[in-house]
Each structure stands twice: as C-alpha cells, then as structure tokens.
Design a protein around this motif. Structure first.
Motif, mmCIF file in Angstrom:
data_model
loop_
_atom_site.group_PDB
_atom_site.id
_atom_site.type_symbol
_atom_site.label_atom_id
_atom_site.label_comp_id
_atom_site.label_asym_id
_atom_site.label_seq_id
_atom_site.Cartn_x
_atom_site.Cartn_y
_atom_site.Cartn_z
ATOM 1 N N GLY A 131 0.822 -1.198 0.000
ATOM 2 C CA GLY A 131 0.000 0.000 0.000
ATOM 3 C C GLY A 131 0.859 1.252 0.000
ATOM 4 N N GLN A 132 0.515 2.216 -0.838
ATOM 5 C CA GLN A 132 1.229 3.493 -0.903
ATOM 6 C C GLN A 132 0.233 4.638 -0.976
ATOM 7 O OE1 GLN A 132 5.291 2.098 -3.315
ATOM 8 N NE2 GLN A 132 3.908 3.579 -4.248
ATOM 9 N N ASP A 133 0.493 5.705 -0.203
ATOM 10 C CA ASP A 133 -0.357 6.881 -0.344
ATOM 11 C C ASP A 133 0.175 7.736 -1.488
ATOM 12 O OD1 ASP A 133 1.776 8.460 0.603
ATOM 13 O OD2 ASP A 133 1.116 8.226 2.686
ATOM 14 N N ASP A 134 -0.426 8.895 -1.690
ATOM 15 C CA ASP A 134 -0.095 9.689 -2.873
ATOM 16 C C ASP A 134 1.242 10.417 -2.776
ATOM 17 O OD1 ASP A 134 -0.933 11.397 -0.921
ATOM 18 O OD2 ASP A 134 -2.202 12.619 -2.203
ATOM 19 N N ALA A 135 1.980 10.194 -1.668
ATOM 20 C CA ALA A 135 3.310 10.801 -1.548
ATOM 21 C C ALA A 135 4.337 10.064 -2.390
ATOM 22 C CB ALA A 135 3.751 10.806 -0.079
ATOM 23 N N PHE A 136 4.009 8.828 -2.827
ATOM 24 C CA PHE A 136 4.920 8.022 -3.615
ATOM 25 C C PHE A 136 4.612 8.182 -5.103
ATOM 26 C CE2 PHE A 136 4.876 6.077 0.520
ATOM 27 C CZ PHE A 136 6.148 5.560 0.705
ATOM 28 N N CYS A 137 5.674 8.222 -5.901
ATOM 29 C CA CYS A 137 5.475 8.352 -7.344
ATOM 30 C C CYS A 137 5.790 7.059 -8.096
ATOM 31 C CB CYS A 137 6.329 9.494 -7.904
ATOM 32 S SG CYS A 137 8.096 9.292 -7.648
ATOM 33 N N ASN A 138 6.353 6.055 -7.393
ATOM 34 C CA ASN A 138 6.654 4.775 -8.036
ATOM 35 C C ASN A 138 6.819 3.708 -6.957
ATOM 36 O OD1 ASN A 138 9.462 4.820 -7.072
ATOM 37 N ND2 ASN A 138 9.793 6.390 -8.639
ATOM 38 N N THR A 139 7.086 2.480 -7.374
ATOM 39 C CA THR A 139 7.255 1.383 -6.416
ATOM 40 C C THR A 139 8.704 0.940 -6.319
ATOM 41 O OG1 THR A 139 6.707 -0.217 -8.158
ATOM 42 C CG2 THR A 139 4.909 0.499 -6.711
ATOM 43 N N LEU A 140 9.631 1.810 -6.664
ATOM 44 C CA LEU A 140 11.042 1.476 -6.505
ATOM 45 C C LEU A 140 11.422 1.482 -5.029
ATOM 46 C CD1 LEU A 140 12.717 3.649 -9.298
ATOM 47 C CD2 LEU A 140 12.540 1.151 -9.262
ATOM 48 N N PRO A 141 12.335 0.608 -4.604
ATOM 49 C CA PRO A 141 12.903 0.745 -3.256
ATOM 50 C C PRO A 141 13.516 2.132 -3.087
ATOM 51 C CG PRO A 141 13.510 -1.372 -4.205
ATOM 52 C CD PRO A 141 12.853 -0.580 -5.308
ATOM 53 N N ALA A 142 13.488 2.647 -1.874
ATOM 54 C CA ALA A 142 13.843 4.048 -1.627
ATOM 55 C C ALA A 142 15.236 4.411 -2.124
ATOM 56 C CB ALA A 142 13.721 4.358 -0.136
ATOM 57 N N ILE A 143 16.191 3.497 -2.014
ATOM 58 C CA ILE A 143 17.572 3.817 -2.382
ATOM 59 C C ILE A 143 17.698 4.092 -3.880
ATOM 60 C CG2 ILE A 143 18.425 1.491 -2.888
ATOM 61 C CD1 ILE A 143 20.275 4.042 -0.712
ATOM 62 N N PHE A 144 16.767 3.544 -4.681
ATOM 63 C CA PHE A 144 16.837 3.707 -6.131
ATOM 64 C C PHE A 144 16.054 4.923 -6.626
ATOM 65 C CE2 PHE A 144 17.465 -0.932 -5.545
ATOM 66 C CZ PHE A 144 18.746 -1.012 -6.077
ATOM 67 N N ARG A 145 15.440 5.672 -5.714
ATOM 68 C CA ARG A 145 14.678 6.850 -6.125
ATOM 69 C C ARG A 145 15.559 8.089 -6.240
ATOM 70 N NH1 ARG A 145 10.268 5.630 -1.558
ATOM 71 N NH2 ARG A 145 9.521 3.618 -2.360
ATOM 72 N N SER A 146 16.797 7.964 -5.818
ATOM 73 C CA SER A 146 17.717 9.101 -5.854
ATOM 74 C C SER A 146 19.108 8.601 -6.201
ATOM 75 C CB SER A 146 17.737 9.813 -4.499
ATOM 76 O OG SER A 146 18.867 10.644 -4.373
ATOM 77 N N ARG A 147 19.720 9.187 -7.220
ATOM 78 C CA ARG A 147 21.071 8.792 -7.596
ATOM 79 C C ARG A 147 22.064 9.087 -6.473
ATOM 80 N NH1 ARG A 147 23.258 5.306 -11.274
ATOM 81 N NH2 ARG A 147 25.374 5.272 -10.471
ATOM 82 N N LYS A 148 21.858 10.202 -5.769
ATOM 83 C CA LYS A 148 22.740 10.566 -4.675
ATOM 84 C C LYS A 148 22.685 9.532 -3.560
ATOM 85 C CE LYS A 148 23.895 14.358 -1.522
ATOM 86 N NZ LYS A 148 23.546 15.750 -1.091
ATOM 87 N N LEU A 149 21.476 9.069 -3.235
ATOM 88 C CA LEU A 149 21.343 8.033 -2.201
ATOM 89 C C LEU A 149 22.025 6.744 -2.632
ATOM 90 C CD1 LEU A 149 17.605 8.482 -1.103
ATOM 91 C CD2 LEU A 149 19.643 9.084 0.216
ATOM 92 N N LEU A 150 21.790 6.342 -3.872
ATOM 93 C CA LEU A 150 22.355 5.092 -4.371
ATOM 94 C C LEU A 150 23.882 5.135 -4.371
ATOM 95 C CD1 LEU A 150 21.801 2.295 -5.525
ATOM 96 C CD2 LEU A 150 21.677 3.329 -7.796
ATOM 97 N N ASP A 151 24.448 6.273 -4.759
ATOM 98 C CA ASP A 151 25.903 6.401 -4.803
ATOM 99 C C ASP A 151 26.521 6.354 -3.409
ATOM 100 O OD1 ASP A 151 25.744 6.595 -7.511
ATOM 101 O OD2 ASP A 151 26.143 8.749 -7.635
ATOM 102 N N ASN A 152 25.728 6.658 -2.391
ATOM 103 C CA ASN A 152 26.235 6.669 -1.014
ATOM 104 C C ASN A 152 25.655 5.541 -0.176
ATOM 105 O OD1 ASN A 152 27.932 9.299 -0.494
ATOM 106 N ND2 ASN A 152 26.230 9.922 -1.811
ATOM 107 N N GLU A 153 25.161 4.492 -0.824
ATOM 108 C CA GLU A 153 24.497 3.409 -0.103
ATOM 109 C C GLU A 153 25.387 2.802 0.971
ATOM 110 O OE1 GLU A 153 21.954 -0.627 -1.191
ATOM 111 O OE2 GLU A 153 23.660 -0.050 -2.449
ATOM 112 N N ASP A 154 26.659 2.555 0.659
ATOM 113 C CA ASP A 154 27.552 1.928 1.630
ATOM 114 C C ASP A 154 27.760 2.814 2.851
ATOM 115 O OD1 ASP A 154 28.894 3.647 -0.177
ATOM 116 O OD2 ASP A 154 30.831 2.843 0.427
ATOM 117 N N ASN A 155 27.856 4.131 2.633
ATOM 118 C CA ASN A 155 28.029 5.047 3.759
ATOM 119 C C ASN A 155 26.776 5.118 4.620
ATOM 120 O OD1 ASN A 155 30.668 5.819 2.974
ATOM 121 N ND2 ASN A 155 29.837 7.291 1.505
ATOM 122 N N LEU A 156 25.600 5.128 3.983
ATOM 123 C CA LEU A 156 24.349 5.139 4.731
ATOM 124 C C LEU A 156 24.242 3.906 5.621
ATOM 125 C CD1 LEU A 156 21.886 6.290 1.912
ATOM 126 C CD2 LEU A 156 22.550 7.615 3.922
#
Length: 269
Positions: free
Chosen positions: A30-55
């Motif tokens: 279930g997703q409310d209208d704050a979500f624009c897709n069903t990707l896991p959160a880390i893949f919704r931002s290139r910056k997040l994905l590039d820093n996954e190991d640090n996170l």
C-alpha cells in the motif's frame, strides 16, 4: 489491470477473487499519494544510491546495540528499512488489509495498493531482456519456471544468495560498478552462448565453478577472482563463514520475496 475501489467492502471482494486463485501466492503493498513509483527508496535518488555503503555503515555505527539480534547483512538491512533508512528493500505484506492501511493512512489524494504474485510475468521479463539486447536469456528463466510451479520468487532469509545480495549494500560505489559491469558482460556471453550453442548455462551451473578447463565463460570465471568480487565474498563470509565464492548471475535479475524475523517489539507492532 487497475481497479478503482471506493469502499472497504468492494476492496475485500476484489481481494477474495484473487485469493480464490490457488495457483499463486499473492503479496500486497500500500502506498499513499506521496509516492510516485514502487522502486525501493535507495533507487529513487542517484545521490542516495551512490552513497548506499556510507548510509549502511553510518547507521550501523550510530546505534550498534540496535543490531545485536541481527545475524546477517540481510537482517541488518531489513531493520534499517523498518527505521526508514533508504534501502534496496521494498516492504510488502501477505495481508491485504495491512496494505490498505498504508495506502490511506497519510495521503490527501488517492492511495494505491499494488498486488504481486509469486510467478514472473514472462512477457514483461522477455521485453526487459530484449530492450537490453539479451533476448535469448528468457530461455534460462522459462526453463526454471517449468520446474517451479509455486514460490518462484520466495527465498530463505538465511540463504547464501540473500547474504550475497544484501552485502552489495556495503560495497563501495567503484566496486559495485565493476561488479555489475562483469555481470552485464556475463549476460551478453550467455545470450550469445544460447544463440550459438543452443544450450543453457544454468544447466551446468553446479559443475561450472569446479571445472578447471578453459571454456566459453572463462572471462567471467576470471572476474570472480578480481578485487570487487573477492571483497563482496569476504563481506558475506563475515556472517556466514562457510560461504563459497560462487554466485548465479541469472538470479540477480529477478526480485525476491523474503520473510524476515521480528527483531524488535516495534517491528511486531
């Protein structure tokens, strides 16, 4: 297929039609209208994905006691997901009412419930592979699908496979880039192999890693001895000392459905 649901009773009716189909197991998100897709959160931002190991590592060091009950990187990742750290995991439930709750709990517009089943859509998979130039690879998955009529995607949380994939989250950006380039090279090799030899690599998987002879996939076997792979294998061995330096690249394409244990009272609630 999209259904426009106006009432809870209507929702339950539609769900019951699905559940009565005994050929599949179903999962709901279930997703409310704050979500624009069903990707896991880390893949919704290139910056997040590039820093996954640090996170991952920073969260681990912030509260080490929180992870005392975690035995594997997968469990650590699942607990981080529960505490809203962006991860490569996506929450789903076998309970459609839980999914409905998350669809309506916070949004101002229309919520959505996505329904997944435990069998791949061969047409969608074939389309995705063809777009990448690996159209022959669909034969590998069709072959496997004939052998597993149920729980195609369901995996053991303590399996070597899940430990390997969750350990990817702790690898550096450079190592992950080199790792996936090797995997892509393998897909091309296997695609050409199927087209030329009319054989499937998966049929010889069990003996492949022990075969010392040079073969069509020798380049991939050499890649397994490079630092990005060795560092990934060593990370997996920290939790599972018996982990062997093996992987099946074909498994990386398909999603996995994994049941996690409850590691805190907060998760139980």
């Amino acid at each position: 297929m999209i259904h426009n649901i106006q009432t809870v009773s209507n929702y339950i009716e539609e769900i019951e039609k699905l559940i009565n189909n005994k050929h599949h197991n179903y999962y709901f998100r279930g997703q409310d209208d704050a979500f624009c897709n069903t990707l896991p959160a880390i893949f919704r931002s290139r910056k997040l994905l590039d820093n996954e190991d640090n996170l991952f590592n920073d969260f681990l060091m912030t509260d080490p006691q929180l992870f005392e009950k975690c035995r594997t990187n997968f469990e650590r990742l699942a607990l981080m997901e529960h505490y809203h750290l962006p991860t490569r995991l996506l929450d789903v439930s076998s309970n459609p009412l839980i999914a409905l709750f998350f669809a309506v709990k916070g949004g101002q517009g229309n919520g959505e419930v996505y329904v997944y089943k435990d069998e791949p859509n061969p047409d969608k998979l074939a389309e995705m592979l063809e777009q990448r130039g690996w159209q022959n690879l669909i034969a590998e998955y069709k072959s496997k699908n004939k052998l597993t009529s149920h729980n195609y995607f369901k995996k053991n949380a303590f399996s070597n496979e899940m430990q390997l994939e969750s350990s990817l989250a702790r690898q550096s950006l450079a190592d992950k880039a080199a790792f996936f380039q090797s995997i892509k090279n393998f897909y091309k090799l296997d695609n050409d192999y199927i087209g030329q030899q009319h054989k499937l690599w998966s049929h010889s998987y069990d003996s492949y890693f022990d075969d010392q002879d040079s073969d069509y996939f020798a380049e991939f076997k050499r890649d397994l001895q490079t630092l990005p792979f060795l560092r990934l294998f060593e990370e997996a061995k920290r939790d599972i000392p018996s982990f062997a330096n093996k992987l099946n690249p074909l498994e990386l394409i398909v999603p996995k459905i994994v049941t996690i244990k409850r590691m805190s009272r907060r998760m139980e609630n």
